[in-house]
Design a protein around this motif. Structure first.
Motif, PDB file in Angstrom:
ATOM      1  N   ALA A  69       0.832  -1.218   0.000  1.00 46.71           N
ATOM      2  CA  ALA A  69       0.000   0.000   0.000  1.00 46.71           C
ATOM      3  C   ALA A  69       0.859   1.258   0.000  1.00 46.71           C
ATOM      4  N   LEU A 109      -2.613   4.242   7.461  1.00 44.75           N
ATOM      5  CA  LEU A 109      -3.044   2.913   7.043  1.00 44.75           C
ATOM      6  C   LEU A 109      -3.271   2.060   8.279  1.00 44.75           C
ATOM      7  N   ASP A 118      -7.602   3.445   4.966  1.00 46.91           N
ATOM      8  CA  ASP A 118      -6.393   4.216   4.612  1.00 46.91           C
ATOM      9  C   ASP A 118      -6.753   5.674   4.320  1.00 46.91           C
ATOM     10  N   VAL A 144      -5.320  -4.201   4.364  1.00 51.57           N
ATOM     11  CA  VAL A 144      -5.453  -2.802   4.769  1.00 51.57           C
ATOM     12  C   VAL A 144      -6.941  -2.493   4.823  1.00 51.57           C
TER      13      VAL A 144
END
Length: 367
Positions: A61, A76, A86, A83
């Motif tokens: 990410a 995050l 975010d 995840v």
């Protein structure tokens, strides 16, 4: 501050990875630097005991941020190789950092992303209004109001027919002001905007202001700009900062007054960690106040799987029927409780002179 957007963080048990990344610096070497940051954050999490899948998800990410023009930063929150949330940040964090803990590390997010009020700006003239939403994350159009277009302008004649015409002009202005007020009210309700800024000539601003419902009156600011003008970013920032300051002062004043017991010996506010934990467990927190640098924010409390399972001493969890227990920061645990019971959270600025002892406090509701 409404924390409904954080609900996904409390629908699953931890542990959680909480990562804050500064993306405010942009140079030719930014893509390479982001890759290094991604690897460093994954390494930090691994050193704290995070599982490989979650470390890999966080690294991927962050690495993908090299393709974005994120102006400030991103938080995050990840668990079990995914995840989950975010959100972008409205201002850069103080350096990149990552934590692996039983609960998401949310207090920095409230400072960096959520405290700034969403602002609904209405550019008003006699024909209608253009609406836009402003926040720390940017701006977007929010619709146009088109009122009656004729008659709009007065004449200088004083005979009977012209006076009759001018009365029609007045009626058109009044009608359009009412339509604009209705649209502003509906837009505020739909978007949850914290602040309304009316921009335009004095008369038009005032006419709209007077027709807004009473519930919105304390959210309105009038900007002394001519019709058709557009507010500069610094004008909006000044209005938003002033609104935040006034609201913090008002809530803090309400909290300080509520600490005194009433005629039945009940206080309307609490600020010691045992009292806060008890109030959270009983769903009596009406608003949580946090000063992020307060010493009680990182005091250790004990939690179970459920947000109601929150105690000061580990042994107390067994009396609540919870066999599993984890140590957590007091602010993380109290924010979890606030989110799950739909209680707002106010992060107090560091310069606040009178704050809850230890940095944590709550206004209470009584069942």
């Amino acid at each position: 501050m409404d924390l409904a957007f954080l609900h996904p963080l409390y629908e699953h048990s931890g542990p959680w990875a909480s990562v804050y990344v500064d993306t405010s610096r942009h140079t030719e070497s930014t893509p390479h630097e982001r890759r290094l940051t991604a690897a460093a954050m994954a390494r930090q999490l691994a050193e704290q005991g995070a599982d490989e899948a979650t470390c890999r998800a966080v690294e991927t990410a962050i690495d993908e941020l090299r393709r974005s023009g994120e102006p400030h930063g991103r938080a995050l929150f990840a668990r079990a190789g995914e995840v989950v949330l975010d959100p972008p940040l409205a201002r850069p964090p103080q350096g990149d950092h990552a934590e692996w803990a039983p609960l998401p590390r949310v207090t920095p997010l409230l400072e960096l992303a959520g405290q700034d009020p969403v602002c609904l700006v209405a550019y008003v003239d006699r024909r209608g209004a253009d609406l836009e939403l402003r926040s720390g994350l940017g701006r977007r159009e929010a619709g146009t109001v088109t009122g009656r277009q004729y008659p709009i302008h007065r004449t200088s004649s004083a005979d009977w027919s012209e006076r009759h015409f001018q009365l029609k002009v007045e009626n058109t202005w009044e009608h359009n002001a009412g339509e604009i007020a209705d649209h502003v009210s509906a837009c505020q309700e739909e978007t949850g905007a914290d602040l309304i800024v009316l921009v335009g000539d004095d008369r038009e601003r005032r006419a709209v202001h007077e027709r807004l419902p009473q519930r919105l009156r304390d959210r309105v600011v009038e900007a002394p700009h001519g019709a058709g003008s557009r507010l500069l970013d610094e004008d909006v920032e000044a209005a938003r900062a002033e609104h935040t300051r006034r609201r913090a002062e008002a809530e803090l004043e309400r909290f300080l007054a509520a600490r005194a017991p009433d005629g039945e010996g009940r206080a309307g506010a609490v600020e010691d960690v045992p009292g806060l934990v008890e109030a959270a467990r009983e769903h009596r927190i009406d608003e949580l106040l946090i000063r992020a640098d307060g010493p009680d924010t990182h005091r250790e409390v004990w939690i179970g799987e459920d947000a109601d399972q929150l105690v000061v001493r580990r042994t107390e969890l067994k009396t609540l029927g919870e066999q599993n227990s984890w140590a957590a920061r007091a602010d993380d645990a109290l924010i979890r409780s606030a989110v799950t019971t739909d209680a707002p959270v106010l992060v107090l600025p560091p310069e606040s002179e009178e704050t809850p002892v230890g940095g944590l406090g709550a206004l209470l509701r009584w069942k």
